[in-house]
Design a protein around this motif. Sequence first.
Motif, short mmCIF file in Angstrom:
data_model
loop_
_atom_site.label_atom_id
_atom_site.label_comp_id
_atom_site.label_asym_id
_atom_site.label_seq_id
_atom_site.Cartn_x
_atom_site.Cartn_y
_atom_site.Cartn_z
N ARG A 257 52.46 45.43 25.70
CA ARG A 257 51.37 45.95 24.88
C ARG A 257 50.19 46.25 25.80
O ARG A 257 49.67 45.35 26.46
CB ARG A 257 51.00 44.85 23.90
CG ARG A 257 50.32 45.29 22.66
CD ARG A 257 50.08 44.04 21.84
NE ARG A 257 49.48 44.32 20.56
CZ ARG A 257 48.98 43.37 19.78
NH1 ARG A 257 49.03 42.10 20.17
NH2 ARG A 257 48.44 43.68 18.63
N THR A 258 49.80 47.50 25.82
CA THR A 258 48.79 47.91 26.80
C THR A 258 47.40 48.11 26.21
O THR A 258 46.42 48.11 26.94
CB THR A 258 49.20 49.24 27.45
OG1 THR A 258 49.32 50.22 26.41
CG2 THR A 258 50.52 49.10 28.19
N PHE A 259 47.30 48.32 24.91
CA PHE A 259 46.02 48.65 24.27
C PHE A 259 45.37 49.86 24.92
O PHE A 259 44.14 49.95 25.01
CB PHE A 259 45.06 47.45 24.31
CG PHE A 259 45.55 46.25 23.55
CD1 PHE A 259 45.48 46.23 22.16
CD2 PHE A 259 46.06 45.15 24.20
CE1 PHE A 259 45.92 45.12 21.44
CE2 PHE A 259 46.51 44.03 23.50
CZ PHE A 259 46.43 44.02 22.12
N ASP A 260 46.20 50.81 25.37
CA ASP A 260 45.63 51.98 26.03
C ASP A 260 44.89 52.92 25.09
O ASP A 260 44.30 53.90 25.54
CB ASP A 260 46.74 52.75 26.77
CG ASP A 260 47.14 52.04 28.07
OD1 ASP A 260 46.39 51.16 28.53
OD2 ASP A 260 48.21 52.39 28.62
N ASP A 261 44.91 52.62 23.80
CA ASP A 261 44.07 53.43 22.91
C ASP A 261 42.59 53.08 23.05
O ASP A 261 41.73 53.86 22.67
CB ASP A 261 44.50 53.28 21.44
CG ASP A 261 44.32 51.89 20.86
OD1 ASP A 261 44.27 50.91 21.63
OD2 ASP A 261 44.25 51.77 19.61
N SER A 327 41.62 42.64 27.72
CA SER A 327 40.43 42.21 28.43
C SER A 327 40.02 43.22 29.51
O SER A 327 38.83 43.50 29.70
CB SER A 327 40.73 40.85 29.05
OG SER A 327 39.66 40.38 29.78
N SER A 328 41.01 43.80 30.18
CA SER A 328 40.65 44.75 31.24
C SER A 328 40.03 46.01 30.64
O SER A 328 39.11 46.58 31.20
CB SER A 328 41.85 45.06 32.15
OG SER A 328 42.77 45.88 31.48
N HIS A 329 40.49 46.42 29.46
CA HIS A 329 39.84 47.57 28.81
C HIS A 329 38.43 47.20 28.34
O HIS A 329 37.50 47.99 28.45
CB HIS A 329 40.64 48.03 27.60
CG HIS A 329 41.94 48.69 27.94
ND1 HIS A 329 42.03 49.74 28.83
CD2 HIS A 329 43.21 48.44 27.52
CE1 HIS A 329 43.30 50.12 28.93
NE2 HIS A 329 44.03 49.34 28.16
#
Length: 426
Positions: A257-261, A327-329
Amino acid sequence: MRCSSVLGALWLTFTTAGAIPTISTKGSKFFTSEGNQWFVRGVAYQLVPDDPLIDNDQCKLDAALMEELGANAIRVYHVDPNADHDDCMSTFADAGIYLFLDLDTFDTQIEQNDAHWNRTQRDAFAKVMDAFYEYDNLAGFFVGNEVLTHPNGSVAAPFVKAAVRDMKAHRDEKNYRKIPIGYSAADISTLRPNLQNYLACGSDRDEAIDFFALNAYEWCGETTFAESGYVSLTNEIKNYPVPIFFSETGCIVPRPRTFDDQPEIYGPRMNQYWSGSIVYEWIEEANNYGIISYGPKVDPAATDAPPDGFTRSGTPTPVSPDFPNLSSHWATPLPSGIRENEYSPNLTPPPCPPRTSGVWNVDGSAALPSLGQTFNSAAPTVTDDSTSDAAPSATPTKTGAASPAREVKGVAVGLAGVFLGVAWWL
Ligand SMILES: *[C@@H]1O[C@H](CO)[C@@H](O)[C@H](O)[C@H]1NC(C)=O
Ligand SMILES: *[C@@H]1O[C@H](CO)[C@@H](O)[C@H](O)[C@H]1NC(C)=O
Ligand SMILES: CC(=O)N[C@H]1CO[C@H](CO)[C@@H](O)[C@@H]1O
């Protein structure tokens, strides 16, 4: 903010102690009482079915990690209006975290089938509002979560809007501040954009929502603004007259799961129209959407084990890679947006969508149902008796410590470029 001098620290204490700015709306944006645009960056938070805001030791542990994560809001689906929330609310306020709260309880939510809005429901919603209006970090209330889940569910929409009308009236009668009141929608492609337009339409602003929110699981795996469906969601709201944000996001298929949105939502293509997002959800439980856990799953059959095996209190431990990825986003600062005094929106409410056979079965120009008016007697909103059979669905009940939200979330299925949002009540 750091202060090197004692005087500075004292000054800060005097000017900021207990004073988190309140949130209001203007045009399509949220603003703080200091005049800055505000973007939601939150997590859904419902550790236990009844009320996660009464155990301050737990609130402190979670608020500290949320602050580190970069969250500025939580969404809570159910509370007990008779409980004392002062400590948890000030714990979250101290961490800079606002609350979006659903006004319904398990027994009072508006149902899609057998839709109605009556005095019992109104009084119960009002009781929740009365218990929370005083908190400065209360960002907004939802009158419903995913009431409409089926393509033919539009007939329930007038009852949702009637709840908006009555809750705004209650807020104003009591002289509460203009706490934003909105609705959190399931992402049902056939109801879009009619539902969001219906709730915001009309010249009577006392009946219209103050904001709209969408539970959208359309960004899954490696995708882009154009391919994910976010581009069409955005095209549908460019002239929307009130704030709109994602009240749930965070697709889990495929992993990791990247949460790239997230960079897209807060980036220039979306942040001029959208007001942010709430990630579903904080606690790891049977549905596997959690970004933290309170320990390994235990055998539910063991003595004193939680009903689903997921411990619901303790020190939160990040789930990897979900938590570090998010967290990184969120290490990126939120967009600064526009100052309220520089913002002069020229937005008009959308036309009330006309009834469209088989798709939108509501006459937008008809009066809203009055309090207590039932589905059948709300004649202007139905075409004929065949649409009013409304076999009541199994009422979602409170089952032990099971997730208060759906345990299986909407899955966005890419099909020849068409996205179908599917949601289930379990
Ligand atoms: C309102 O509807 C609920 C069912 O959702 C029912 O239990 C309650 O008695 C109704 N209240 C009134 C005043 O009719
Ligand atoms: C909508 O469709 C479902 C499934 O086809 C059906 O069970 C339900 O009764 C329908 N509701 C209305 C209001 O027509
Ligand atoms: C944005 C981000 O941090 N992505 C990472 C998410 O987790 C996977 C698996 O650990 C990494 O490969 C990504 O780089």
